[in-house]
Motif scaffolding. Structure first.
Motif, mmCIF file in Angstrom:
data_model
loop_
_atom_site.group_PDB
_atom_site.id
_atom_site.type_symbol
_atom_site.label_atom_id
_atom_site.label_comp_id
_atom_site.label_asym_id
_atom_site.label_seq_id
_atom_site.Cartn_x
_atom_site.Cartn_y
_atom_site.Cartn_z
ATOM 1 N N GLY A 97 0.776 -1.235 0.000
ATOM 2 C CA GLY A 97 0.000 0.000 0.000
ATOM 3 C C GLY A 97 0.804 1.278 0.000
ATOM 4 O O GLY A 97 0.377 2.290 -0.547
ATOM 5 N N LYS A 98 1.995 1.239 0.594
ATOM 6 C CA LYS A 98 2.726 2.478 0.806
ATOM 7 C C LYS A 98 4.097 2.499 0.133
ATOM 8 O O LYS A 98 4.495 3.521 -0.424
ATOM 9 N N TYR A 99 4.826 1.385 0.207
ATOM 10 C CA TYR A 99 6.228 1.417 -0.206
ATOM 11 C C TYR A 99 6.460 1.105 -1.676
ATOM 12 O O TYR A 99 7.320 1.718 -2.306
ATOM 13 N N ILE A 100 5.688 0.185 -2.250
ATOM 14 C CA ILE A 100 5.921 -0.129 -3.662
ATOM 15 C C ILE A 100 5.683 1.104 -4.551
ATOM 16 O O ILE A 100 6.441 1.317 -5.494
ATOM 17 N N PRO A 101 4.693 1.962 -4.265
ATOM 18 C CA PRO A 101 4.540 3.154 -5.116
ATOM 19 C C PRO A 101 5.758 4.094 -5.074
ATOM 20 O O PRO A 101 6.167 4.607 -6.117
ATOM 21 N N ILE A 102 6.364 4.284 -3.901
ATOM 22 C CA ILE A 102 7.506 5.203 -3.849
ATOM 23 C C ILE A 102 8.758 4.553 -4.439
ATOM 24 O O ILE A 102 9.605 5.244 -5.009
ATOM 25 N N ILE A 103 8.863 3.233 -4.330
ATOM 26 C CA ILE A 103 9.982 2.537 -4.975
ATOM 27 C C ILE A 103 9.826 2.626 -6.491
ATOM 28 O O ILE A 103 10.795 2.861 -7.212
ATOM 29 N N ARG A 104 8.600 2.483 -6.983
ATOM 30 C CA ARG A 104 8.364 2.618 -8.429
ATOM 31 C C ARG A 104 8.663 4.039 -8.902
ATOM 32 O O ARG A 104 9.194 4.225 -10.003
ATOM 33 N N ASP A 105 8.317 5.035 -8.081
ATOM 34 C CA ASP A 105 8.643 6.424 -8.430
ATOM 35 C C ASP A 105 10.148 6.606 -8.584
ATOM 36 O O ASP A 105 10.613 7.253 -9.523
ATOM 37 N N LEU A 106 10.915 6.034 -7.649
ATOM 38 C CA LEU A 106 12.371 6.127 -7.730
ATOM 39 C C LEU A 106 12.867 5.426 -8.996
ATOM 40 O O LEU A 106 13.750 5.934 -9.690
ATOM 41 N N HIS A 107 12.282 4.290 -9.302
ATOM 42 C CA HIS A 107 12.656 3.574 -10.522
ATOM 43 C C HIS A 107 12.439 4.449 -11.744
ATOM 44 O O HIS A 107 13.308 4.551 -12.617
ATOM 45 N N GLU A 108 11.283 5.101 -11.829
ATOM 46 C CA GLU A 108 10.995 5.970 -12.979
ATOM 47 C C GLU A 108 11.983 7.127 -13.063
ATOM 48 O O GLU A 108 12.435 7.488 -14.148
ATOM 49 N N THR A 109 12.309 7.711 -11.921
ATOM 50 C CA THR A 109 13.272 8.817 -11.888
ATOM 51 C C THR A 109 14.622 8.365 -12.436
ATOM 52 O O THR A 109 15.227 9.034 -13.280
ATOM 53 N N PHE A 110 15.094 7.217 -11.969
ATOM 54 C CA PHE A 110 16.398 6.730 -12.416
ATOM 55 C C PHE A 110 16.356 6.190 -13.837
ATOM 56 O O PHE A 110 17.366 6.244 -14.543
ATOM 57 N N LYS A 111 15.220 5.698 -14.265
ATOM 58 C CA LYS A 111 15.087 5.255 -15.658
ATOM 59 C C LYS A 111 15.293 6.453 -16.593
ATOM 60 O O LYS A 111 16.011 6.355 -17.582
#
Length: 137
Positions: free
Chosen positions: A118-132
């Protein structure tokens, strides 16, 4: 170490982070996981977090920062530099990751599973998009 080596290091770390995130997402897709599946999912979460902060550390070193030596420092610098939008959520993620790394019981595992979904996978995905985007630039 040459600047090119530092630049390459975060990009290599990004590739490993991306693979780990895919494994975590696969584990999260399992509905009603048993104790072993949940333990595996938590292990993928821990690995993905380790790679995320080390990837940020490597990126900041390539950018000339030399004082990012811990997960907390990487999160703080990530927030200050705009790589992370949810600084408080990342600090909570660090706290919960430390909890899972040192304690395992089913109640804690179920609680952390819900937080990851609910909380952590969305912010990890955001970081992934930033680094992508940084990797593709």
């Amino acid at each position: 170490m040459m600047d090119d080596d530092l630049d390459i290091r975060w990009k290599q770390r990004f590739q490993n982070f991306e693979k780990s995130l895919k494994l975590l997402e696969g584990a999260l897709a399992v509905r009603s996981p048993d104790i072993y599946q949940r333990a595996g999912m938590i292990q993928f979460f821990e690995t993905t977090f380790e790679l995320s902060w080390k990837m940020m550390k490597d990126y900041f070193e390539a950018e000339g920062f030399s004082d990012v030596k811990s997960p907390r420092a990487a999160i703080k610098q990530g927030f200050e530099s705009g790589l992370l939008q949810e600084g408080h959520a990342w600090m909570e993620l660090l706290k919960d990751r430390n909890l899972t790394a040192h304690t395992y019981d089913e109640e804690t595992a179920e609680k952390v599973e819900k937080l990851i979904e609910g909380k952590y996978i969305p912010i990890i995905r955001d970081l992934h998009e930033t680094f992508k985007k940084l990797n593709d630039a």
